[in-house]
Enzyme design. Structure first.
Site, PDB file in Angstrom:
ATOM      1  N   CYS A 155       0.925  -1.156  -0.070  1.00  0.00           N
ATOM      2  CA  CYS A 155      -0.103  -0.043  -0.055  1.00  0.00           C
ATOM      3  C   CYS A 155       0.867   1.126  -0.020  1.00  0.00           C
ATOM      4  CB  CYS A 155      -0.923  -0.084   1.108  1.00  0.00           C
ATOM      5  SG  CYS A 155      -2.303   1.452   1.311  1.00  0.00           S
ATOM      6  N   CYS A 156       1.924   1.366   0.775  1.00  0.00           N
ATOM      7  CA  CYS A 156       2.872   2.403   1.000  1.00  0.00           C
ATOM      8  C   CYS A 156       3.560   2.557  -0.533  1.00  0.00           C
ATOM      9  CB  CYS A 156       3.864   1.995   1.968  1.00  0.00           C
ATOM     10  SG  CYS A 156       3.318   2.391   3.786  1.00  0.00           S
ATOM     11  N   CYS A 215      -0.850   9.036   6.679  1.00  0.00           N
ATOM     12  CA  CYS A 215      -2.004   8.648   6.374  1.00  0.00           C
ATOM     13  C   CYS A 215      -2.920   8.422   7.694  1.00  0.00           C
ATOM     14  CB  CYS A 215      -2.229   7.259   5.481  1.00  0.00           C
ATOM     15  SG  CYS A 215      -1.349   7.591   3.834  1.00  0.00           S
ATOM     16  N   CYS A 242      -2.996   4.946   9.589  1.00  0.00           N
ATOM     17  CA  CYS A 242      -1.827   4.527   9.848  1.00  0.00           C
ATOM     18  C   CYS A 242      -0.944   5.243  10.778  1.00  0.00           C
ATOM     19  CB  CYS A 242      -0.930   4.289   8.741  1.00  0.00           C
ATOM     20  SG  CYS A 242      -1.605   3.169   7.471  1.00  0.00           S
ATOM     21  N   CYS A 289       8.277   4.098   5.283  1.00  0.00           N
ATOM     22  CA  CYS A 289       7.398   3.426   4.291  1.00  0.00           C
ATOM     23  C   CYS A 289       8.110   3.145   2.812  1.00  0.00           C
ATOM     24  CB  CYS A 289       6.342   4.496   4.061  1.00  0.00           C
ATOM     25  SG  CYS A 289       7.068   5.874   3.509  1.00  0.00           S
TER      26      CYS A 289
END
Length: 231
Positions: free
Chosen positions: A116-117, A199, A202, A227
């Protein structure tokens, strides 16, 4: 860049002088990446208040940022009458990731979180850095044990550019004092115990005495919390 030119930048006394020097020395593309944290706001102020035209300021809009982050983004552009270029995740890639794994799949495994990162941050960053000679960042050594070996100016072999970290040796108190002295807009989440703001799903506030990165990906192992933007 030659060593003697790099030395001029490092030996400059103030942040403003360092930025002026790098802008004067470098003939190629200079970019500054901001995520609107307090460090980045310090650098943005130094760039915009001095009207340094040949530094492109950009941000990565992951699509999962806090409302407070969007608010300080807007306020910064208005206060300095400046433009901050936005880079976004590839729509097809993020759609496929969510449809295959779920909207909050990053909680399920480290691999899914890193994927996702990569989609939301790393790939857009790589596009933003295309053609850049110098990448200015708000990294500070105090932020993480993993950043203790970072130099103020260093060659990034993978990205084939120079990475300039002008706030590397600043303390948090020095950053906050600069913001106050210059009336720089900042993310109001910092008032609520948020230190490192990424985000929304997170990131959370930390308690006094916690590690600087404790509020990021708190459900994972504490040994290394990055990340992929800064290795």
């Amino acid at each position: 860049m030659k060593d003697n030119l790099l030395k001029k930048v490092v030996e400059s006394k103030t942040l403003e002088e360092k930025l002026k020097q790098i802008a004067k020395i470098i003939q190629g593309k200079i970019v500054f990446s901001t995520s609107f944290g307090i460090e980045d706001q310090v650098i943005s102020h130094a760039i915009f208040s001095q009207n340094i035209k040949n530094v492109e300021v950009f941000t990565l809009d992951t699509g999962r940022l806090f409302p407070e982050t969007y608010a300080v983004w807007d306020k910064t552009q208005l206060q300095y009458n400046a433009k901050i270029k936005a880079f976004y995740p590839n729509s097809n890639t993020i759609e496929n990731y969510i449809n295959e794994n779920g909207i909050n799949a990053f909680y399920n495994s480290v691999d899914l979180r890193k994927e996702c990162c990569f989609i939301r941050k790393v790939e857009p960053l790589n596009r933003a850095l295309v053609g850049a000679t110098v990448w200015i960042t708000g990294l500070r050594a105090e932020q993480s044990n993993n950043r203790n070996s970072v130099k103020e100016i260093e060659w990034d072999e993978e990205k084939q550019l120079y990475k300039f970290n002008p706030l590397l040796n600043w303390t948090t108190d020095e950053v906050v004092e600069y913001l106050k002295k210059n009336a720089v807009p900042y993310n109001l989440l910092h008032n609520e115990g948020f230190v490192s703001i990424g985000c929304a799903p997170c990131t959370r506030a930390i308690k006094p005495g916690d590690d600087f990165r404790a509020g990021r990906w708190w459900w994972e192992d504490q040994s290394k919390k990055e990340c992929g933007l800064h290795k």
